[in-house]
Write a protein that holds these residues in place. Structure first.
Motif, PDB file in Angstrom:
ATOM      1  N   UNK A 198       0.880  -1.169   0.131  1.00  0.00           N
ATOM      2  CA  UNK A 198      -0.072  -0.009   0.013  1.00  0.00           C
ATOM      3  C   UNK A 198       0.751   1.405   0.092  1.00  0.00           C
ATOM      4  N   UNK A 199       0.619   2.194  -1.061  1.00  0.00           N
ATOM      5  CA  UNK A 199       1.477   3.327  -1.077  1.00  0.00           C
ATOM      6  C   UNK A 199       0.691   4.473  -0.245  1.00  0.00           C
ATOM      7  N   UNK A 200       1.271   4.968   0.752  1.00  0.00           N
ATOM      8  CA  UNK A 200       0.810   5.918   1.450  1.00  0.00           C
ATOM      9  C   UNK A 200       1.459   7.204   1.660  1.00  0.00           C
ATOM     10  N   UNK A 201       0.923   8.361   1.382  1.00  0.00           N
ATOM     11  CA  UNK A 201       1.655   9.879   1.206  1.00  0.00           C
ATOM     12  C   UNK A 201       1.514  10.235   2.448  1.00  0.00           C
ATOM     13  N   UNK A 202       2.456  10.714   3.377  1.00  0.00           N
ATOM     14  CA  UNK A 202       1.940  11.425   4.566  1.00  0.00           C
ATOM     15  C   UNK A 202       2.995  12.683   4.741  1.00  0.00           C
ATOM     16  N   UNK A 203       2.422  13.502   5.735  1.00  0.00           N
ATOM     17  CA  UNK A 203       2.978  14.604   5.934  1.00  0.00           C
ATOM     18  C   UNK A 203       2.819  14.950   7.378  1.00  0.00           C
ATOM     19  N   UNK A 204       4.105  15.509   8.104  1.00  0.00           N
ATOM     20  CA  UNK A 204       4.020  15.659   9.659  1.00  0.00           C
ATOM     21  C   UNK A 204       3.249  16.630   9.926  1.00  0.00           C
ATOM     22  N   UNK A 205       2.316  16.457  10.883  1.00  0.00           N
ATOM     23  CA  UNK A 205       1.400  17.678  11.088  1.00  0.00           C
ATOM     24  C   UNK A 205       1.884  18.154  12.606  1.00  0.00           C
ATOM     25  N   UNK A 206       2.362  17.278  13.557  1.00  0.00           N
ATOM     26  CA  UNK A 206       2.688  17.461  14.823  1.00  0.00           C
ATOM     27  C   UNK A 206       3.576  16.450  15.221  1.00  0.00           C
TER      28      UNK A 206
ATOM     29  N   UNK B 225       6.756  16.585  22.380  1.00  0.00           N
ATOM     30  CA  UNK B 225       8.005  16.681  22.897  1.00  0.00           C
ATOM     31  C   UNK B 225       8.282  15.343  23.534  1.00  0.00           C
ATOM     32  N   UNK B 226       7.546  14.399  23.640  1.00  0.00           N
ATOM     33  CA  UNK B 226       7.636  13.270  24.310  1.00  0.00           C
ATOM     34  C   UNK B 226       7.982  12.101  23.082  1.00  0.00           C
ATOM     35  N   UNK B 227       7.966  12.676  21.793  1.00  0.00           N
ATOM     36  CA  UNK B 227       8.240  11.882  21.016  1.00  0.00           C
ATOM     37  C   UNK B 227       7.142  11.335  19.917  1.00  0.00           C
ATOM     38  N   UNK B 228       5.942  11.479  20.392  1.00  0.00           N
ATOM     39  CA  UNK B 228       4.880  11.157  19.447  1.00  0.00           C
ATOM     40  C   UNK B 228       4.778  11.908  18.315  1.00  0.00           C
ATOM     41  N   UNK B 229       4.341  11.279  17.283  1.00  0.00           N
ATOM     42  CA  UNK B 229       4.034  12.150  15.991  1.00  0.00           C
ATOM     43  C   UNK B 229       2.851  11.716  15.337  1.00  0.00           C
ATOM     44  N   UNK B 230       2.283  12.764  14.603  1.00  0.00           N
ATOM     45  CA  UNK B 230       0.959  12.827  13.948  1.00  0.00           C
ATOM     46  C   UNK B 230       1.299  13.265  12.574  1.00  0.00           C
ATOM     47  N   UNK B 231       0.681  12.180  11.597  1.00  0.00           N
ATOM     48  CA  UNK B 231       0.858  12.428  10.276  1.00  0.00           C
ATOM     49  C   UNK B 231      -0.386  12.553   9.016  1.00  0.00           C
ATOM     50  N   UNK B 232      -0.702  13.670   8.689  1.00  0.00           N
ATOM     51  CA  UNK B 232      -1.844  13.527   7.597  1.00  0.00           C
ATOM     52  C   UNK B 232      -1.581  12.887   6.335  1.00  0.00           C
ATOM     53  N   UNK B 233      -2.416  11.896   6.272  1.00  0.00           N
ATOM     54  CA  UNK B 233      -1.928  10.714   5.058  1.00  0.00           C
ATOM     55  C   UNK B 233      -3.180  10.419   3.972  1.00  0.00           C
ATOM     56  N   UNK B 234      -2.581  10.522   3.088  1.00  0.00           N
ATOM     57  CA  UNK B 234      -3.622   9.841   1.859  1.00  0.00           C
ATOM     58  C   UNK B 234      -3.083   8.594   1.463  1.00  0.00           C
ATOM     59  N   UNK B 235      -4.030   7.622   1.246  1.00  0.00           N
ATOM     60  CA  UNK B 235      -3.701   6.442   0.841  1.00  0.00           C
ATOM     61  C   UNK B 235      -3.681   5.912  -0.687  1.00  0.00           C
ATOM     62  N   UNK B 236      -4.045   5.040  -1.153  1.00  0.00           N
ATOM     63  CA  UNK B 236      -4.024   4.897  -2.669  1.00  0.00           C
ATOM     64  C   UNK B 236      -5.259   5.664  -3.298  1.00  0.00           C
ATOM     65  N   UNK B 237      -6.400   5.873  -2.805  1.00  0.00           N
ATOM     66  CA  UNK B 237      -7.281   6.597  -3.368  1.00  0.00           C
ATOM     67  C   UNK B 237      -7.392   7.931  -2.753  1.00  0.00           C
ATOM     68  N   UNK B 238      -7.566   9.000  -3.517  1.00  0.00           N
ATOM     69  CA  UNK B 238      -7.386  10.302  -3.116  1.00  0.00           C
ATOM     70  C   UNK B 238      -8.258  10.768  -2.051  1.00  0.00           C
ATOM     71  N   UNK B 239      -9.503  10.000  -1.615  1.00  0.00           N
ATOM     72  CA  UNK B 239     -10.400  10.101  -0.653  1.00  0.00           C
ATOM     73  C   UNK B 239     -10.116   9.502   0.530  1.00  0.00           C
TER      74      UNK B 239
ATOM     75  N   UNK C 113      -6.387  10.381   6.297  1.00  0.00           N
ATOM     76  CA  UNK C 113      -6.588   9.881   7.527  1.00  0.00           C
ATOM     77  C   UNK C 113      -5.441  10.398   8.198  1.00  0.00           C
ATOM     78  N   UNK C 114      -5.453  10.419   9.672  1.00  0.00           N
ATOM     79  CA  UNK C 114      -4.455  10.695  10.625  1.00  0.00           C
ATOM     80  C   UNK C 114      -3.657   9.545  10.926  1.00  0.00           C
ATOM     81  N   UNK C 115      -2.364   9.505  10.987  1.00  0.00           N
ATOM     82  CA  UNK C 115      -1.444   8.136  11.499  1.00  0.00           C
ATOM     83  C   UNK C 115      -0.951   8.899  12.498  1.00  0.00           C
TER      84      UNK C 115
END
Length: 103
Positions: free
Chosen positions: A1-9, A12-26, A29-31
């Protein structure tokens, strides 16, 4: 599965959140990737659930800011009411029975 992701946050404790787009443009989700020490597993959070929870959490506020910047950066305007003809209607053919003048 090809997921494109961009860091959104990144917390400081090392947790990260990404805005992601999967195979379909619709498929948007957030990872959430927890920090390594916590031993947690990455989790997929549906966008509607992410945006509707945790009003004061910084990762949600950052994502709302990103969405707002997309609107602000757009030069598109939305008409208040469609009072005029549709775009391109000025050069349209006449309606049957309509008089055409050539001035």
């Amino acid at each position: 599965m090809n997921i494109v992701r961009k860091t959104i946050y990144a917390a400081s404790n090392g947790d990260r959140w990404f805005l992601c787009v999967g195979e379909e443009p619709t498929d948007v989700f957030v990872l959430h990737e927890p920090n390594g020490i916590s031993g947690g597993r990455p989790s997929r959070i549906e966008l509607s659930i992410f945006l509707s929870s945790g009003a004061d959490c910084p990762e949600r506020l950052v994502l709302l800011g990103v969405i707002g910047s997309l609107v602000a950066a757009s030069s598109a305007t939305v008409p208040v009411s469609p009072s005029g003809p549709e775009p391109g209607a000025a050069g349209a053919e006449s309606t049957p029975g309509e008089t055409v003048s050539s001035t």
